[in-house]
Design an enzyme around this catalytic site. Structure first.
Site, PDB file in Angstrom:
ATOM      1  N   ARG A   9       0.678  -1.158   0.045  1.00 35.49           N
ATOM      2  CA  ARG A   9      -0.014  -0.152  -0.041  1.00 35.49           C
ATOM      3  C   ARG A   9       0.669   1.060  -0.061  1.00 35.49           C
ATOM      4  O   ARG A   9       0.756   2.062  -0.803  1.00 35.49           O
ATOM      5  CB  ARG A   9      -0.805  -0.112   1.152  1.00 35.49           C
ATOM      6  N   GLY A  73      10.720   3.496   5.806  1.00 37.32           N
ATOM      7  CA  GLY A  73       9.609   3.919   6.662  1.00 37.32           C
ATOM      8  C   GLY A  73       8.989   2.693   7.123  1.00 37.32           C
ATOM      9  O   GLY A  73       7.998   2.648   7.776  1.00 37.32           O
ATOM     10  N   THR A  75       8.596  -0.489   9.760  1.00 33.68           N
ATOM     11  CA  THR A  75       8.605  -0.202  11.379  1.00 33.68           C
ATOM     12  C   THR A  75       9.261  -1.724  11.842  1.00 33.68           C
ATOM     13  O   THR A  75       9.666  -2.238  11.210  1.00 33.68           O
ATOM     14  CB  THR A  75       7.269  -0.226  12.058  1.00 33.68           C
ATOM     15  N   HIS A 130      -5.316   2.904  14.567  1.00 31.24           N
ATOM     16  CA  HIS A 130      -4.634   2.391  13.080  1.00 31.24           C
ATOM     17  C   HIS A 130      -5.608   1.284  12.378  1.00 31.24           C
ATOM     18  O   HIS A 130      -6.315   0.848  13.201  1.00 31.24           O
ATOM     19  CB  HIS A 130      -3.370   1.937  13.139  1.00 31.24           C
ATOM     20  N   LYS A 134      -2.318  -3.528  10.295  1.00 32.44           N
ATOM     21  CA  LYS A 134      -1.155  -2.911  10.831  1.00 32.44           C
ATOM     22  C   LYS A 134      -0.507  -4.158  11.756  1.00 32.44           C
ATOM     23  O   LYS A 134      -1.320  -4.587  12.508  1.00 32.44           O
ATOM     24  CB  LYS A 134      -1.114  -1.557  11.582  1.00 32.44           C
ATOM     25  N   THR A 141       5.436   5.435  15.947  1.00 32.36           N
ATOM     26  CA  THR A 141       5.322   6.881  15.968  1.00 32.36           C
ATOM     27  C   THR A 141       4.717   6.938  17.657  1.00 32.36           C
ATOM     28  O   THR A 141       5.360   8.042  18.337  1.00 32.36           O
ATOM     29  CB  THR A 141       4.128   7.535  15.193  1.00 32.36           C
TER      30      THR A 141
END
Length: 245
Positions: A9, A73, A75, A130, A134, A141
Site C-alpha cells: 500500500r 519507512g 517499522t 490504525h 497494521k 510513532t
C-alpha cells in the site's frame, strides 16, 4: 531512485509520488522476494524501503554495502538495530540512512508540540489508532512520542505521573514506554491517527493528528529522498529535516 516494497500500500503510493515529481527518476521497483542487487544495477542513488520489519534492517545493510542512500519507512526498529546501522555507516562515509517512524509532516509537528508541552503537565498518555492490517502495536510513532515525552519530563525533573490503579485487567492501562502509557486501537476504516492527552488540575490539552489517506505521507517521503544524500550517517525522524532539532 528505487522503491522497495513497491507492491504494498505505501509502496504504491511512493511510486506514484516519485513518478509525479519532476526532479526524481524511478529506475527500480522491488518487491519483498525480488533480488536487491537490481537496485544498484539500475543506477539508483537512493532507495525507499517500505517493506516489513523482518527484512528492512537486512535491506539497509545490503544497500549501504552497495553505496545506496536509504530512506526507511518500515517499522520494527529498536535501539540495537539503530546502533548496528550506525556502526556499519562508519565504514561507508558519505552514505546516508534516514529512518522515520512517521512521514506525515503534521504528525512530526504534533510530536514536537507534545515534547514542548510535556514539562508543564502532571499527566500524559498517548492513544494511537490504525487500520487492523497494521502488524505492530503500539506504532513506532507512538513509541517515539512517548519516549520524547518521558525525556522532556526527566529534563524538567518531574517524577512519576499520578496513577492510583491497584487492580486491573491485563493490558487495560496499555503498554508502558519509558513510564508513559500508550494505548493502541485497531479499527477498520482508520488509516493513521494519534492523540496525546495531557492533564493538569482543571485543564486538559489534546494534541491530535489524523492521516486520512496515505498521500499525507508523501511530502515527508519526498523530502527525505531529496535530503538524505546530503546527510551522511544515520538520521532518525524527520525533525532534523524540518529544522525542529
Amino acid at each position: 531512485m528505487a522503491v522497495l516494497g513497491a507492491a504494498g500500500r505505501m509502496g504504491r503510493a511512493v511510486v506514484a509520488a516519485v513518478e509525479a515529481a519532476d526532479d526524481l527518476d524511478l529506475v527500480a521497483q522491488v518487491d519483498i522476494d525480488d533480488d536487491l542487487d537490481q537496485v544498484a544495477a539500475a543506477g539508483a542513488q537512493v532507495a525507499v524501503d517500505f517493506t516489513v520489519p523482518a527484512v528492512t534492517e537486512q535491506n539497509v545493510h545490503a544497500l549501504v554495502d552497495a553505496g545506496v542512500h536509504v530512506v526507511v519507512g518500515a517499522t520494527g526498529w529498536d535501539d540495537a538495530a539503530f546502533e548496528r546501522v550506525r556502526d556499519h555507516l562508519r565504514s561507508a562515509p558519505g552514505t546516508g540512512v534516514l529512518v522515520a517512524p512517521n512521514f506525515a509532516v503534521g504528525a512530526v509537528l504534533a510530536r514536537h508540540f507534545a515534547t514542548l508541552a510535556a514539562a508543564w503537565f502532571d499527566s500524559a498518555e498517548v492513544v494511537e489508532l490504525h487500520h487492523p492490517d497494521k502488524v505492530d502495536a503500539p506504532s513506532g510513532t507512538a513509541r517515539h512520542t512517548a519516549s520524547a515525552i518521558a525525556s522532556a519530563r526527566a529534563a524538567a525533573s518531574l517524577g512519576p505521573m499520578p496513577d492510583a490503579t491497584v487492580t486491573t485487567l491485563d493490558g487495560a492501562r496499555g503498554a508502558v514506554v519509558d513510564g508513559v502509557h500508550v494505548h493502541a486501537v485497531r479499527l477498520r476504516g482508520l488509516v493513521a491517527h494519534q492523540e496525546v492527552l495531557m492533564g493538569n488540575p482543571g485543564e486538559q490539552l489534546t494534541i491530535r493528528h489524523d492521516s486520512f489517506d496515505r498521500v499525507s505521507f508523501m511530502p515527508g517521503v519526498l523530502l527525505g529522498i531529496r535530503q538524505v544524500p546530503a546527510r551522511p550517517g544515520l538520521t532518525v525522524g524527520l525533525e532534523t529535516l524540518l529544522a525542529l532539532g
